[in-house]
Enzyme design. Structure first.
Site, PDB file in Angstrom:
ATOM      1  CG  ASP A 195      -1.612   1.296   1.480  1.00 57.58           C
ATOM      2  OD1 ASP A 195      -1.601   2.142   0.569  1.00 57.58           O
ATOM      3  OD2 ASP A 195      -2.194   1.481   2.573  1.00 57.58           O
ATOM      4  CE  LYS A 240      -1.254   7.105  -3.773  1.00 56.68           C
ATOM      5  NZ  LYS A 240      -1.712   6.171  -2.726  1.00 56.68           N
ATOM      6  CD  GLU A 247      -4.601   3.610  -2.374  1.00 60.86           C
ATOM      7  OE1 GLU A 247      -5.369   4.449  -1.891  1.00 60.86           O
ATOM      8  OE2 GLU A 247      -3.449   3.885  -2.764  1.00 60.86           O
ATOM      9  CG  ASP A 279      -8.873   4.681   1.161  1.00 56.11           C
ATOM     10  OD1 ASP A 279      -8.387   5.469   1.999  1.00 56.11           O
ATOM     11  OD2 ASP A 279      -8.181   3.897   0.499  1.00 56.11           O
TER      12      ASP A 279
HETATM   13  P1  ADP Z   1      -2.358   7.523   3.037  1.00 59.50           P
HETATM   14  O1  ADP Z   1      -3.153   6.353   2.600  1.00 59.50           O
HETATM   15  O2  ADP Z   1      -2.626   8.732   2.234  1.00 59.50           O
HETATM   16  O3  ADP Z   1      -0.918   7.267   3.202  1.00 59.50           O
HETATM   17  P2  ADP Z   1      -3.241   7.173   5.779  1.00 59.50           P
HETATM   18  O4  ADP Z   1      -4.380   6.273   5.607  1.00 59.50           O
HETATM   19  O5  ADP Z   1      -2.021   6.662   6.426  1.00 59.50           O
HETATM   20  O6  ADP Z   1      -2.884   7.952   4.455  1.00 59.50           O
HETATM   21  O7  ADP Z   1      -3.760   8.432   6.579  1.00 59.50           O
HETATM   22  C1  ADP Z   1      -2.944   9.497   6.858  1.00 59.50           C
HETATM   23  C2  ADP Z   1      -3.780  10.678   7.210  1.00 59.50           C
HETATM   24  O8  ADP Z   1      -4.621  10.324   8.306  1.00 59.50           O
HETATM   25  C3  ADP Z   1      -2.942  11.848   7.649  1.00 59.50           C
HETATM   26  O9  ADP Z   1      -3.466  13.036   7.100  1.00 59.50           O
HETATM   27  C4  ADP Z   1      -3.128  11.839   9.145  1.00 59.50           C
HETATM   28  O10 ADP Z   1      -3.020  13.126   9.717  1.00 59.50           O
HETATM   29  C5  ADP Z   1      -4.538  11.333   9.267  1.00 59.50           C
HETATM   30  N1  ADP Z   1      -4.834  10.772  10.591  1.00 59.50           N
HETATM   31  C6  ADP Z   1      -4.205   9.756  11.225  1.00 59.50           C
HETATM   32  N2  ADP Z   1      -4.723   9.566  12.439  1.00 59.50           N
HETATM   33  C7  ADP Z   1      -5.716  10.479  12.585  1.00 59.50           C
HETATM   34  C8  ADP Z   1      -6.634  10.817  13.629  1.00 59.50           C
HETATM   35  N3  ADP Z   1      -6.624  10.171  14.786  1.00 59.50           N
HETATM   36  N4  ADP Z   1      -7.499  11.824  13.407  1.00 59.50           N
HETATM   37  C9  ADP Z   1      -7.503  12.502  12.252  1.00 59.50           C
HETATM   38  N5  ADP Z   1      -6.677  12.247  11.243  1.00 59.50           N
HETATM   39  C10 ADP Z   1      -5.790  11.250  11.392  1.00 59.50           C
HETATM   40 MG    MG Z   2      -4.074   4.807   2.007  1.00 58.57          MG
END
Ligand code: ADP
Ligand code: MG
Length: 664
Positions: free
Chosen positions: A8, A70, A171, A193
């Site tokens: 991922d 990305k 995804e 998502d």
């Molecule tokens: P990606 O798939 O884009 O890599 P993720 O699924 O890892 O992203 O999510 C990352 C995002 O989720 C970031 O913007 C992060 O700030 C947000 N995030 C993570 N935990 C929390 C939370 N507890 N509350 C709000 N936003 C969150």
């Molecule tokens: Mg993701």
């Protein structure tokens, strides 16, 4: 076929998973975390760092540290909106209008794919170490709403990392696979998502191992970052009003603001109000200036109204395309860190009134699904069938610049679709095939995927020649186009990569460069490790010598002490002279000498007839071995030498182990 891992590759975080005995699991990285920040940086010494290490230097080295890449993958400069350009590093367009990232420390420009390739490489390296086997193939996930160039560019990134992409998987589809691969019941599922930089929505029917994607939609430029930005702007605007300084203009302040904003945002998912403190954020005429404030969840939510509205539209489109109504949906799967925000969860509840599934981890579910897909491809998992769709319509530009759709969005893939076109002028000897992807009526409002020319058409009045154009989309969602002149049988076909940021030559050149570099990097890393280990051993030996002479006097174990001293000096000499071949030998000699010394000391202690003192000595030496720093200031043992308290079992056990080590 070897194992195929699932990756991922997120905007913010990346995760790698694999199938082991039919069950998918996530592999922790070398630092012990199950998610790896998708951040790449070069240190002040031009050394490449990836993941947590790179993330750590975001504030101090903002120009040489790259996150959120990305958003740039497979996109041309003029397709970017302003918010994507809000990054503390420098991005610019090259002569062809492709996005390039500038890195001052290495004095080089990078295509985003190249840097993202380093993230893939790290994930693979760590997984190889964990699994103790070579990995050369992966399933890589992309947002369902990625267009052809973004998919192509993702594939390039993997190629640059030396990895063959066995499948590009959407995804949300991956999330659904992870959610439903071991369920036998039939259901209609909505996958929502929201990650750091992208938003995807998919509707699927899962029934006895068959996954039918019905519709998908989303926004590849909307994610958690935009919520952070709202807080950044709120803080910066307030600060500017008060002090007339725009903090967003300074890279370091901007980075600090962004980090504080993200932290506050995450805290507001759990509590109603959070303090934000940024001391020494700028300097005014009267000295340093600070930010000291509090953000209420209510206020944060009011700042983000437009973002919440933007989330609604793709859901409505996907529902419309699927022909389902909201109350026909049985399950909701929330994916991505941003779905932890209460306002996002509220929104989902207002669309589909069923409570979201709790059985999946929003951070890992996509990688798990990719690993499952890897297992399907190797044949390890059977009886699972995945029918995905293409997210955006594909078509040709026809007279008047109109878009003629050949494959409408949400058509199941793989698919082949052909249509016959003709010339618009008399005696036209060639036609240009111009391929577009998108939903707008005018071709030029959509994304151009490339163009090519079919020539050699025999002279004929307009409308007479028949040119058949065929579109093929494979299971990865990647497109191939061909055009055939029906009279002559002349055929021209291209795989479309017009939108990819890098051409084939560039990719190949970089692959070769990377291969050469990988060897020298590996050698460099190995020699650094070797030296570090030697240094640790030197420190240990010095401490051991000191302790032994304190306990037994300088000549208590003379022969063994001398042996350690001699090989210690050798190791130090070879370290100083950078003589790595000799260093290895000297290190082994020192280890052996230390072993001899420890043995002698233990024997000495056995003679000691004061049991408590004996245990204490043993414990003392064990402590040294366990911690290379002077770690324990308070030795609990020293405080209660005569009691058989909670520690005594542990110490007795450790003593046994210690003695066994040396006497068996
Ligand atoms: P990606 O798939 O884009 O890599 P993720 O699924 O890892 O992203 O999510 C990352 C995002 O989720 C970031 O913007 C992060 O700030 C947000 N995030 C993570 N935990 C929390 C939370 N507890 N509350 C709000 N936003 C969150
Ligand atoms: Mg993701």
């Amino acid at each position: 076929m070897g194992r195929i891992v699932g990756i991922d590759l997120g905007t913010t975080n990346s995760v790698i998973g694999v199938l082991e005995a039919g069950r998918p699991f996530v592999i922790a990285n070398a630092e012990g975390s199950r998610t790896t920040p998708s951040v790449i940086g070069y240190t002040k010494g031009s050394e490449l760092v990836v993941g947590q290490q790179a993330r750590r230097q975001l504030v101090l080295n903002p120009r040489n540290t790259f996150s959120n890449l990305k958003r740039f993958v497979g996109r041309f400069w003029d397709e970017l909106d302003e918010s994507s350009l809000n990054v503390p590093y420098t991005v610019r367009a090259n002569d062809q209008g492709c996005v390039r990232v500038t890195c001052p420390i290495t004095e080089r420009e990078y295509a985003p794919e190249e840097l993202i390739g380093s993230v893939i490489r790290k994930l693979i390296d760590d997984a190889e170490k964990h699994l103790d086997e070579n990995i050369d193939s992966a399933v890589i996930t992309v947002p369902a709403y990625f267009n052809d160039s973004q998919r192509q560019a993702t594939k390039d990134a993997a190629l640059l990392a030396g990895i063959k992409v066995q499948r590009i998987l959407n995804e949300p589809t991956a999330a659904a696979l992870a959610y439903g691969f071991d369920k036998s019941s039939s259901s209609r599922v909505l996958v929502f998502d929201l990650g750091g930089g992208t938003f995807d929505i998919s509707l699927l029917r899962i029934s006895n191992g068959v996954f039918d994607v019905k519709a998908t939609s989303g926004d590849t430029q909307l994610g958690g970052n935009d919520f952070d930005q709202k807080i950044v702007d709120w803080l910066a605007d307030n600060f500017e009003k008060e002090h007339d300084i725009d903090l967003r203009r300074d890279r370091q302040s901007l980075q600090r603001l962004s980090e504080a904003a993200e932290k506050a945002k995450q805290e507001l998912s759990g509590i109603n109000s959070t303090p934000i403190s940024l001391p020494f954020i700028a300097t005014g005429p009267n000295g340093p200036l600070h930010i000291e404030t509090t953000l209420e969840r209510k206020h944060f939510e009011s700042l983000c109204k437009d973002l919440i509205d933007r989330l609604l539209k793709p859901v409505e489109i996907a529902l419309g395309d699927s022909g389902w109504t909201a109350d026909e949906i049985n399950d909701v799967v929330l994916v991505g860190g941003s779905t932890r925000m209460p306002m996002v969860q509220q929104l989902v509840k207002t669309i589909v009134p069923v409570p979201p599934s709790q059985s999946v981890n929003p951070d890992e579910v996509v990688a798990i699904g990719a690993a499952v897909q890897g297992g399907i491809l190797t044949g390890e998992l059977r009886d699972l069938l995945l029918n995905d769709v293409t997210p955006l319509s594909l078509g040709l530009e026809t007279v008047g610049g109109l878009m003629k759709v050949l494959i409408p969005r949400n058509t199941p893939i793989p698919v082949r679709q052909a249509d016959v076109f003709s010339t618009s002028q008399a005696n036209q000897s060639s036609v240009e095939i111009n391929v577009w992807q998108g939903e707008r009526q005018l071709a030029s409002d959509n994304k151009s995927l490339g163009r090519f020319r079919l020539s050699g058409i025999p002279p004929a009045p307009r409308g007479v020649p028949q040119v058949q154009v065929a579109f093929d989309i494979d299971a990865n969602g990647l497109l191939q186009v061909s055009a055939t002149d029906r009279t002559t049988g002349r055929k021209q076909s291209v795989s479309i990569n017009g939108g990819s940021n890098m051409n084939e030559d560039e990719v190949n050149k970089l692959i070769n460069e990377a291969k050469e570099k990988a060897d020298s990097d590996r050698r460099k890393r190995a020699s650094i490790d070797q030296k570090n280990n030697a240094l640790t051993l030197v420190a240990q030996a010095e401490r051991r010598l000191r302790d032994v002479s304190l306990e037994f006097g300088p000549y208590g174990a003379e022969r063994q002490q001398r042996a350690v001293e001699v090989s210690l000096r050798d190791v130090q000499d070879f370290l100083e002279n950078d003589d790595l071949a000799e260093l290895d030998i000297a290190v082994s000699a020192l280890q052996e000498a230390l072993f001899g010394l420890n043995r002698r000391v233990s024997a000495e202690k056995r003679i000691d007839n004061n049991p408590i003192q004996g245990i204490k000595n043993t414990f003392g030496s064990l402590k040294d071995e366990l911690f290379s720093d002077d770690y324990w200031d308070d030795d609990p043992w020293d405080y209660q030498p005569n009691s058989r308290g909670a520690n005594s079992d542990y110490i007795d056990r450790e003593k046994d182990r210690w003695d066994n080590d040396f006497y068996n």
